[in-house]
Design a protein around this motif. Structure first.
Motif, PDB file in Angstrom:
ATOM      1  N   PHE A 298       0.841  -1.191   0.000  1.00 54.02           N
ATOM      2  CA  PHE A 298       0.000   0.000   0.000  1.00 54.02           C
ATOM      3  C   PHE A 298       0.884   1.252   0.000  1.00 54.02           C
ATOM      4  N   GLY A 299       1.940   1.196   0.840  1.00 51.10           N
ATOM      5  CA  GLY A 299       2.873   2.329   0.903  1.00 51.10           C
ATOM      6  C   GLY A 299       3.559   2.550  -0.437  1.00 51.10           C
ATOM      7  N   PHE A 300       3.910   1.462  -1.094  1.00 48.99           N
ATOM      8  CA  PHE A 300       4.574   1.563  -2.404  1.00 48.99           C
ATOM      9  C   PHE A 300       3.630   2.185  -3.431  1.00 48.99           C
ATOM     10  N   VAL A 301       2.362   1.730  -3.392  1.00 49.44           N
ATOM     11  CA  VAL A 301       1.360   2.234  -4.342  1.00 49.44           C
ATOM     12  C   VAL A 301       1.196   3.754  -4.211  1.00 49.44           C
TER      13      VAL A 301
ATOM     14  N   ALA B 187      -8.848  21.447   1.751  1.00 51.72           N
ATOM     15  CA  ALA B 187      -9.973  20.626   2.193  1.00 51.72           C
ATOM     16  C   ALA B 187      -9.470  19.365   2.897  1.00 51.72           C
ATOM     17  N   ALA B 188      -8.454  18.739   2.307  1.00 52.79           N
ATOM     18  CA  ALA B 188      -7.886  17.521   2.900  1.00 52.79           C
ATOM     19  C   ALA B 188      -7.221  17.825   4.237  1.00 52.79           C
ATOM     20  N   LEU B 189      -6.461  18.932   4.265  1.00 50.05           N
ATOM     21  CA  LEU B 189      -5.788  19.309   5.513  1.00 50.05           C
ATOM     22  C   LEU B 189      -6.807  19.676   6.592  1.00 50.05           C
ATOM     23  N   ALA B 190      -7.912  20.312   6.187  1.00 49.50           N
ATOM     24  CA  ALA B 190      -8.960  20.672   7.148  1.00 49.50           C
ATOM     25  C   ALA B 190      -9.536  19.406   7.796  1.00 49.50           C
ATOM     26  N   ILE B 191      -9.765  18.373   6.961  1.00 47.95           N
ATOM     27  CA  ILE B 191     -10.326  17.121   7.489  1.00 47.95           C
ATOM     28  C   ILE B 191      -9.347  16.476   8.476  1.00 47.95           C
ATOM     29  N   LEU B 192      -8.066  16.483   8.114  1.00 46.28           N
ATOM     30  CA  LEU B 192      -7.055  15.919   9.018  1.00 46.28           C
ATOM     31  C   LEU B 192      -7.032  16.704  10.329  1.00 46.28           C
TER      32      LEU B 192
ATOM     33  N   PHE C 299      -3.798   7.804  -4.400  1.00 45.04           N
ATOM     34  CA  PHE C 299      -4.038   8.953  -3.542  1.00 45.04           C
ATOM     35  C   PHE C 299      -4.575   8.501  -2.169  1.00 45.04           C
ATOM     36  N   ALA C 300      -5.461   7.488  -2.181  1.00 46.88           N
ATOM     37  CA  ALA C 300      -5.969   6.930  -0.927  1.00 46.88           C
ATOM     38  C   ALA C 300      -4.806   6.381  -0.098  1.00 46.88           C
ATOM     39  N   ALA C 301      -3.860   5.730  -0.773  1.00 52.26           N
ATOM     40  CA  ALA C 301      -2.704   5.159  -0.088  1.00 52.26           C
ATOM     41  C   ALA C 301      -1.849   6.256   0.526  1.00 52.26           C
ATOM     42  N   ALA C 302      -1.637   7.343  -0.217  1.00 56.72           N
ATOM     43  CA  ALA C 302      -0.834   8.453   0.295  1.00 56.72           C
ATOM     44  C   ALA C 302      -1.523   9.102   1.494  1.00 56.72           C
TER      45      ALA C 302
ATOM     46  N   LEU D  82      -1.299   7.801   9.076  1.00 56.34           N
ATOM     47  CA  LEU D  82      -0.572   6.861   9.935  1.00 56.34           C
ATOM     48  C   LEU D  82       0.589   7.560  10.633  1.00 56.34           C
ATOM     49  N   VAL D  83       1.324   8.378   9.873  1.00 55.96           N
ATOM     50  CA  VAL D  83       2.469   9.102  10.434  1.00 55.96           C
ATOM     51  C   VAL D  83       2.001  10.051  11.550  1.00 55.96           C
ATOM     52  N   VAL D  84       0.904  10.775  11.283  1.00 56.26           N
ATOM     53  CA  VAL D  84       0.382  11.722  12.285  1.00 56.26           C
ATOM     54  C   VAL D  84      -0.073  10.972  13.541  1.00 56.26           C
ATOM     55  N   ALA D  85      -0.788   9.856  13.335  1.00 54.18           N
ATOM     56  CA  ALA D  85      -1.302   9.088  14.475  1.00 54.18           C
ATOM     57  C   ALA D  85      -0.153   8.534  15.320  1.00 54.18           C
ATOM     58  N   ILE D  86       0.869   7.992  14.633  1.00 54.72           N
ATOM     59  CA  ILE D  86       2.010   7.424  15.366  1.00 54.72           C
ATOM     60  C   ILE D  86       2.760   8.526  16.103  1.00 54.72           C
ATOM     61  N   ALA D  87       2.905   9.685  15.461  1.00 51.37           N
ATOM     62  CA  ALA D  87       3.590  10.809  16.105  1.00 51.37           C
ATOM     63  C   ALA D  87       2.843  11.228  17.369  1.00 51.37           C
TER      64      ALA D  87
END
Lengths: 352, 289
Positions: free
Chosen positions: B27-30, B59-64, B252-255, B261-266
């Motif tokens: 998934f990460g590779f995709v 819009a994407a950043l707002a959702i995050l 794009f879904a994978a990215a 994932l990075v934000v959650a782990i951080a």
């Protein structure tokens, strides 16, 4: 010490749990500066009594007065008492210094004064070098000293200790008992100690209250309690191992008849009838059966060595009297007929 | 263990790990590939375009951002509500109270999310029990909008996370000896003072663990915003789902997933750093005292 000022008074104090009496009608007065031990087997109500004084258990009846004022309406945090718990109950997230400072900070004491008082309290229990440690970094004995300092620093009217030495090994326990007693004398603080260990009670106390089934069986000074227990339970709890059930006879002179017939002249106010004779093994002196001092005769059934002394089981009629006697040579032989000289003041008789 | 059964025993474990993390790796590779036009596939060349798109899309950043803030709010609410609940469960003198609370919590824990979401729809809807009660009592004139908005998602999600938090700290509160609290009372602290100076500080590590657990659950919430958000509440999981199954843009879904994932782990690392800091502060105080 002003022995005439009553620091603690319990009047008709009782506690029952669902009809089951844990403490029944306890009355006692303790002079200021004295150390009282509540002594008894587990489940005798001594801890409940202590927790009632501290305010953790609400009495079912009676009154608790400290310096003449009833404290029944006061919650634990308002009572002029402080308690050393059996488990020490130190605050695990605080250093030794903060543990001891806790009570002072609640009293809004100035910072400088807190530091000064905490250091003095820690010096008193010889823990001043450990103020930066956490409880988990201390041994049991050290934790106990901190728990004691934490209570002393708030200068309570009454200091309460629940089985304070129970978790320590024997050597440390004896050392701490003597140290505690010296400290108590030095500071003149009134203390109530709960224990099940009669030797500990003797070492520590000005007064001992022996408890059984929620009631005080005898309240006395240690020497009095040791020499003149007033009933069979107290005698047995204080280590009197010769307890013989027999009969008091009054025909001209007063005597105690052993089961099996032997008669022992005694001095007693007891009426004729069933009675128990209490006699400490170390109070028995062996002599020749025809010696003028001889009061009782028997046959040696068993001997064993107890250090510099010898324990002899002597069969008298149908019972056995144990004597702890100084060892001379090899001591009496098994089967030998011996006499016993008994000092009248070391005999106790209780009605049955 | 050298030359023993250890390598053999590790083999199944290694296969399992390879399968699980292999999926992530693929998934990460995709996420570095491009979407195939008009179909749910992907093609070369490799590049960072998907990441750039996400990080430059307001819009994407707002959702995050909303997802993180919402998860923090749910976490704080779980602490404020869950700690007293756990305390009562651990310390109530009444057995009935303790059993009842524990039973209710475990039951909540075991019932499915979808069931509960529909349950909340019935309770919180315009003609639901709560609105009927509010109207009957004359507290409001018109039904209050309790579902198909943030409020509904918040209530349902809090209900979902509460047992995780309460059960985590319950054990910790239980392990504080009653005598320690009694000692504080004995030295002059009232019940509230004892609670805040003794019980809460001792259980801080459990509070942080519980909060980390709740935060992970809240930040990855999917079903509650979908069913109770009425299309107005979209969290990051719903956004990723849409990219995958509505826009069919797999790379794009994978990215988006990887960024999440990075934000959650951080954030979780921050929690564990905080837990460490509490311990370190205690140690530092020791050095300074």
């Amino acid at each position: 010490m002003p022995a005439d000022v009553t620091a603690l008074e319990l009047a008709g104090l009782r506690k029952s749990y669902g009809g089951q009496a844990a403490v029944r009608e306890v009355d006692l007065r303790l002079p200021r500066g004295a150390l009282l031990t509540l002594l008894g087997p587990s489940g005798c109500g001594k801890s409940t009594l202590l927790r009632m004084i501290a305010g953790f258990v609400e009495p079912s009846g009676g009154d608790i007065r400290i310096n003449g004022r009833s404290v029944l309406a006061l919650r634990p945090e308002r009572r002029p008492t402080a308690m050393v718990f059996q488990s020490y109950a130190l605050f695990p997230h605080m250093t030794v210094f903060d543990n001891v400072a806790f009570g002072l900070r609640l009293r809004a004491t100035p910072r400088v004064e807190i530091a000064d008082k905490v250091r003095r309290a820690l010096a008193l229990v010889r823990m001043d070098a450990f103020e930066a440690r956490f409880p988990s970094e201390l041994s049991g004995g050290q934790q106990q000293r901190v728990a004691l300092a934490r209570c002393l620093v708030v200068e309570p009217e009454i200091l309460l200790l629940d089985e304070p030495f129970g978790a320590l090994d024997r050597h440390l326990r004896e050392e701490m008992q003597v140290e505690m007693r010296k400290l108590q004398r030095q500071l003149g603080v009134t203390m109530v100690v709960v224990t099940h260990d009669q030797e500990e009670a003797l070492v520590l106390s000005d007064y001992i209250a022996v408890m059984r089934a929620g009631a005080i069986e005898q309240f006395a000074e240690p020497i009095e309690l040791f020499d003149r227990p007033t009933n069979r339970f107290v005698a047995s709890f204080m280590g009197v191992s010769n307890l013989v059930d027999g009969i008091v006879e009054r025909d001209g002179e007063v005597s105690f008849r052993f089961p099996g017939g032997a008669r022992l002249p005694v001095v007693s106010d007891l009426p004729a009838g069933p009675a128990t004779l209490a006699l400490r093994p170390e109070a028995v002196r062996l002599c020749a059966p025809d010696d003028a001092a001889c009061r009782l005769t028997g046959t040696v059934a068993f001997t064993s060595l107890v250090g510099s002394r010898m324990s002899c089981e002597i069969k008298v009629g149908e019972t056995v009297v144990t004597a702890l006697v100084p060892r001379h040579g090899s001591g009496p032989a098994i089967g030998e007929r011996v006499g016993m000289a008994l000092a009248a003041e070391q005999l106790q008789l209780f009605a049955r | 263990m050298r030359g023993g059964a250890m390598p053999l025993l590790m083999l199944p474990m290694a296969v399992l790990m390879a399968l699980f993390f292999g999926a992530f790796a693929v998934f990460g590779f995709v996420s570095f590939l491009q979407p195939a036009s008009g179909m749910p596939g992907y093609q070369g060349p490799l590049g960072l375009s998907n990441y750039l798109r996400f990080l430059t899309d307001p819009a994407a950043l707002a959702i995050l951002g909303e997802t993180i803030v919402f998860a923090i709010v749910v976490t704080l609410a779980s602490i404020l509500l869950g700690y007293p609940l756990a305390y009562i469960m651990a310390r109530s003198p009444y057995r009935v109270v303790r059993s009842l609370l524990l039973g209710a919590l475990v039951l909540t824990f075991l019932s499915g999310s979808i069931n509960r979401a529909y349950g909340w729809l019935i309770l919180l809807g315009r003609r639901g029990v709560v609105n009927d009660a509010l109207l009957a009592l004359g507290l409001v004139d018109r039904p209050v909008a309790l579902v198909y908005n943030w409020t509904g998602v918040f209530i349902a999600l809090l209900h979902f996370t509460l047992p995780y938090f309460a059960l985590t700290v319950f054990g910790s509160i239980r392990s504080v000896p009653v005598q320690v609290e009694e000692a504080a009372r004995d030295l002059g602290a009232g019940p509230l003072s004892t609670f805040f100076r003794i019980t809460v500080p001792i259980t801080v590590p459990a509070i942080i663990s519980g909060a980390a657990l709740v935060f992970s659950l809240a930040i990855s919430a999917f079903a509650f915003p979908l069913l109770l958000g009425g299309g107005r509440v979209r969290l990051i999981s719903n956004y990723i789902y849409d990219q995958l199954f509505v826009a069919f843009n797999l790379p794009f879904a994978a990215a988006s997933s990887t960024i999440f994932l990075v934000v959650a782990i951080a954030t979780l690392c921050a929690f564990f750093w905080l837990e460490g800091a509490v311990t370190r502060r205690r140690a530092a105080k020791r050095g300074a005292a």
